[in-house]
Every structure is written in structure tokens, then in C-alpha cells.
Design a protein around this motif. Structure first.
Motif, PDB file in Angstrom:
ATOM      1  N   LEU A  78     115.342   2.553 104.801  1.00 48.18           N
ATOM      2  CA  LEU A  78     115.359   1.095 104.923  1.00 48.18           C
ATOM      3  C   LEU A  78     115.720   0.438 103.596  1.00 48.18           C
ATOM      4  CD1 LEU A  78     112.126   0.668 107.079  1.00 48.18           C
ATOM      5  CD2 LEU A  78     114.486   0.300 107.851  1.00 48.18           C
ATOM      6  N   ILE A  79     115.180   0.965 102.524  1.00 48.38           N
ATOM      7  CA  ILE A  79     115.459   0.400 101.198  1.00 48.38           C
ATOM      8  C   ILE A  79     116.897   0.688 100.775  1.00 48.38           C
ATOM      9  CG2 ILE A  79     114.855   0.611  98.749  1.00 48.38           C
ATOM     10  CD1 ILE A  79     111.915   0.949  99.778  1.00 48.38           C
ATOM     11  N   ARG A  80     117.413   1.849 101.159  1.00 46.54           N
ATOM     12  CA  ARG A  80     118.827   2.149 100.853  1.00 46.54           C
ATOM     13  C   ARG A  80     119.755   1.159 101.547  1.00 46.54           C
ATOM     14  NH1 ARG A  80     117.289   7.681 100.258  1.00 46.54           N
ATOM     15  NH2 ARG A  80     117.236   8.020 102.509  1.00 46.54           N
ATOM     16  N   GLN A  81     119.305   0.601 102.658  1.00 45.06           N
ATOM     17  CA  GLN A  81     120.086  -0.400 103.377  1.00 45.06           C
ATOM     18  C   GLN A  81     119.730  -1.826 102.929  1.00 45.06           C
ATOM     19  OE1 GLN A  81     122.631   0.165 105.416  1.00 45.06           O
ATOM     20  NE2 GLN A  81     122.383   2.376 105.085  1.00 45.06           N
ATOM     21  N   ASN A  82     119.059  -1.925 101.789  1.00 45.97           N
ATOM     22  CA  ASN A  82     118.745  -3.204 101.147  1.00 45.97           C
ATOM     23  C   ASN A  82     117.776  -4.079 101.933  1.00 45.97           C
ATOM     24  OD1 ASN A  82     120.316  -2.874  98.753  1.00 45.97           O
ATOM     25  ND2 ASN A  82     122.154  -3.221 100.000  1.00 45.97           N
ATOM     26  N   PHE A  83     116.931  -3.485 102.762  1.00 44.15           N
ATOM     27  CA  PHE A  83     115.875  -4.259 103.405  1.00 44.15           C
ATOM     28  C   PHE A  83     114.758  -4.528 102.401  1.00 44.15           C
ATOM     29  CE2 PHE A  83     117.961  -3.411 107.320  1.00 44.15           C
ATOM     30  CZ  PHE A  83     117.524  -4.411 108.187  1.00 44.15           C
ATOM     31  N   VAL A  84     114.206  -5.716 102.479  1.00 48.93           N
ATOM     32  CA  VAL A  84     113.042  -6.105 101.679  1.00 48.93           C
ATOM     33  C   VAL A  84     111.824  -6.036 102.598  1.00 48.93           C
ATOM     34  CG1 VAL A  84     111.935  -8.004 100.428  1.00 48.93           C
ATOM     35  CG2 VAL A  84     114.398  -7.593 100.177  1.00 48.93           C
ATOM     36  N   THR A  85     110.779  -5.361 102.162  1.00 46.13           N
ATOM     37  CA  THR A  85     109.577  -5.259 102.991  1.00 46.13           C
ATOM     38  C   THR A  85     108.674  -6.468 102.775  1.00 46.13           C
ATOM     39  OG1 THR A  85     108.404  -3.964 101.308  1.00 46.13           O
ATOM     40  CG2 THR A  85     109.624  -2.741 102.993  1.00 46.13           C
ATOM     41  N   VAL A  86     107.996  -6.853 103.855  1.00 46.57           N
ATOM     42  CA  VAL A  86     107.070  -7.991 103.830  1.00 46.57           C
ATOM     43  C   VAL A  86     105.739  -7.512 104.386  1.00 46.57           C
ATOM     44  CG1 VAL A  86     106.627 -10.352 104.608  1.00 46.57           C
ATOM     45  CG2 VAL A  86     108.991  -9.571 104.274  1.00 46.57           C
ATOM     46  N   SER A  87     104.664  -7.773 103.670  1.00 43.54           N
ATOM     47  CA  SER A  87     103.346  -7.425 104.189  1.00 43.54           C
ATOM     48  C   SER A  87     102.310  -8.366 103.571  1.00 43.54           C
ATOM     49  CB  SER A  87     103.027  -5.951 103.910  1.00 43.54           C
ATOM     50  OG  SER A  87     102.037  -5.475 104.796  1.00 43.54           O
ATOM     51  N   GLY A  88     101.016  -8.070 103.825  1.00 42.65           N
ATOM     52  CA  GLY A  88      99.978  -9.032 103.509  1.00 42.65           C
ATOM     53  C   GLY A  88      99.059  -8.692 102.349  1.00 42.65           C
ATOM     54  N   LEU A  89      99.402  -7.693 101.550  1.00 42.09           N
ATOM     55  CA  LEU A  89      98.620  -7.318 100.374  1.00 42.09           C
ATOM     56  C   LEU A  89      97.146  -7.057 100.692  1.00 42.09           C
ATOM     57  CD1 LEU A  89      99.747  -9.242  97.158  1.00 42.09           C
ATOM     58  CD2 LEU A  89      98.989  -6.885  97.291  1.00 42.09           C
ATOM     59  N   ALA A  90      96.883  -6.577 101.890  1.00 43.07           N
ATOM     60  CA  ALA A  90      95.519  -6.197 102.265  1.00 43.07           C
ATOM     61  C   ALA A  90      95.302  -4.719 101.955  1.00 43.07           C
ATOM     62  CB  ALA A  90      95.280  -6.480 103.751  1.00 43.07           C
ATOM     63  N   LYS A  91      94.106  -4.235 102.212  1.00 47.54           N
ATOM     64  CA  LYS A  91      93.835  -2.804 102.078  1.00 47.54           C
ATOM     65  C   LYS A  91      94.665  -2.029 103.095  1.00 47.54           C
ATOM     66  CE  LYS A  91      89.021  -2.973 100.439  1.00 47.54           C
ATOM     67  NZ  LYS A  91      87.622  -2.589 100.747  1.00 47.54           N
ATOM     68  N   GLY A  92      94.773  -0.755 102.878  1.00 50.42           N
ATOM     69  CA  GLY A  92      95.376   0.116 103.873  1.00 50.42           C
ATOM     70  C   GLY A  92      96.891   0.080 103.877  1.00 50.42           C
TER      71      GLY A  92
END
Length: 289
Positions: A138-152
Motif C-alpha cells: 500500500l505504501i509503495r502505491q503512495n497510500f497514506v494511512t489514517v487511524s486514531g492513535l489509540a492502543k492496539g
């Protein structure tokens, strides 16, 4: 009312008590039509009850706007409003978008292909391995990940993305000066410097329970799709996935052991139409058409 003045008014409103996201949008709509409305007029336009009207008006008058503007500038906290051209376009067209977002980091990341990746706060070894399998492609295809900075899983998404040289966005349910959980302080500071942090809550806002479902609508709202790694049948990750579905976004889920509770949510999503993901191509073929 000029856009600059409206933006400052939105900043002022975001610091006030007694109003939420929907009320601020109502107030903004009213101000666009009539820039001379008083705080009492705005409370009426937002349909606040008597208690919240009093709370709002008292807090509105108690805020020294110039002092607050200076404080945020000194603490390197910027903001973007729904009136700005660089406000995230996908989010703008969702139900109940935040009128203003505070941020640290590179706001231009919002113009990239964004994939929300969420999961259990008590992630398993399996969940961590799934991320290590999917994220490199996914990163090689230049996707940026989005998440919530929670545990786990959230934490793992951000950490693995950074380790792989990718870019990641954290959307939190507190003020940008708060760290929840506290163990994420170092990670959050790094993301504020080199990636992107977003919050609709002003400085000092604590991690109240009701903030996190609201935070989830932003995670889903800015992203092309949402990938759920592992989740119980009732969980915040499923809230995010359902919000994505409501907005017509793609929802992906990882299948798991049918005898374990941490996969009940993802298996149920697949049964109800989410795309079953076994490798990164199953995501890329949907989002790169």
C-alpha cells in the motif's frame, strides 16, 4: 462577512462550551446569511436549549480572542475551516462535518490517497502480522494511512507506516496537547512534526468517551475506504466502518478465526458486503480504478 473574519469567528465558536459540531455548522450558515448576528441570535439559530444557551453565551463573552489566537500561534497549532480551499474535500461532503479542524504537521497529506486502517485496542499477533503483510504494498502505491492513535491496531498502523517510510495521519478525540493513551506521547509528537495530526477539539480537551465516536466520523470521512483488521462484534472500529458505508466509501475487512471474539466484527462485515481482503491487491484494485 469576509472569509478571514468568518474563520476567526469559527475559531471563537470552537472554543465555546454548550455547542457541538452540528450547532457550529448551523451558526456558520446563519452568519453567512447575516454577519451581524449576536451570540444570542446564534444560539437561537442553532436551536440550543436554555441551559446550553446560557453556557454558550457565558463562554463566548469570557474568551479573549486575541489572547487565544496568540496562544495557538505560539504553540504551533494551526487550523483549517470548512470555508477554506484546503479543507479535506471528501470530509466536506459528509454528514455533520466539523466546521474547524486543528492540526499539526503537513496538511497536504490530505490531498493524497487516504486509507483508514482501524482495529481492536487489544490487538493480537495475527493483527500485527496482517499489517506487516499489507502495508508495504500500500505504501509503495503512495497510500497514506489514517487511524486514531489509540492502543492496539491504531498504534501499530502508525508505527509500521513510519518504519516503512510512508506517511500517516492521526485523528484524535482530545486536544492536540493531550496524549491518550499517555504511552503514545513520543509517537504523537513525531507525527505532529513529520506527518499529520488532526482534531476538532481545542487545546486542553480531555479524552471524554463521547469524543471517540465523533472522531471516527472524521477518520472515515477523509478516506477513500476503511480497512478493519480485527474487531469485536460491538466496537469503535465497526462504527468507523458503518460510517464509511453510509458515506458510500469502500469497506474492507480481514477474515479471522470464527471461534474468537476479536474476529466476530470483521467476519460479520464480510457477511454483510464488506470486501474480504487476503492481500493488498484486493484493496488496490478497488481504490485505484
Amino acid at each position: 462577512m469576509q472569509t478571514t473574519k468568518l474563520n476567526q469567528t469559527l475559531f471563537h465558536l470552537t472554543l465555546c462550551k454548550g455547542i457541538g459540531a452540528t450547532s457550529r455548522i448551523r451558526m456558520l450558515s446563519s452568519l453567512i446569511d447575516n454577519p451581524y448576528l449576536t451570540p444570542y441570535d446564534l444560539a437561537h439559530c442553532a436551536q440550543l436549549n436554555a441551559a446550553n444557551t446560557k453556557l454558550f453565551m457565558n463562554s463566548f463573552s469570557a474568551i479573549c480572542l486575541e489572547e487565544k489566537l496568540s496562544e495557538y500561534k505560539n504553540r504551533h497549532i494551526k487550523w483549517v475551516t470548512i470555508l477554506d480551499s484546503n479543507y479535506p474535500e471528501y470530509l466536506k461532503h459528509t454528514y455533520n462535518p466539523p466546521a474547524l479542524l486543528f492540526y499539526q504537521g503537513d496538511l497536504n497529506l490530505l490531498n493524497r490517497n487516504l486509507l483508514a486502517v482501524v482495529g481492536s485496542r487489544q490487538n493480537s499477533v495475527y493483527g500485527t502480522k496482517v499489517l506487516s503483510l499489507l502495508l508495504p504494498d500500500l505504501i509503495r502505491q503512495n497510500f497514506v494511512t489514517v487511524s486514531g492513535l489509540a492502543k492496539g491496531i491504531d498504534q501499530e498502523v502508525h508505527k509500521q507506516t513510519i518504519a516503512l517510510g510512508g506517511q500517516t495521519i492521526g485523528i484524535i478525540g482530545t486536544g492536540l496537547d493531550q496524549y491518550y493513551p499517555f504511552e503514545n506521547e513520543k509517537l504523537q509528537k513525531e507525527m505532529g512534526r513529520n506527518h499529520l495530526l488532526l482534531s476538532e477539539y481545542p487545546l486542553g480537551t480531555k479524552p471524554l468517551k463521547q469524543h471517540f465516536p465523533m472522531r471516527n466520523r472524521i477518520i472515515a470521512g477523509v478516506s477513500l475506504g476503511t480497512l478493519v483488521i480485527e474487531a469485536k462484534y460491538r466496537s469503535g472500529s465497526l462504527i468507523t466502518a458503518n460510517l464509511a458505508l453510509q458515506e458510500g466509501r469502500e469497506v474492507f475487512a480481514i477474515p479471522g478465526d470464527i471461534t474468537k471474539p476479536y474476529y466476530e466484527g470483521t467476519n460479520d462485515l464480510i457477511l454483510n458486503g464488506a470486501k474480504c481482503v487476503l492481500n493488498a491487491n484486493h484493496i488496490l484494485e478497488e481504490l485505484m480504478n
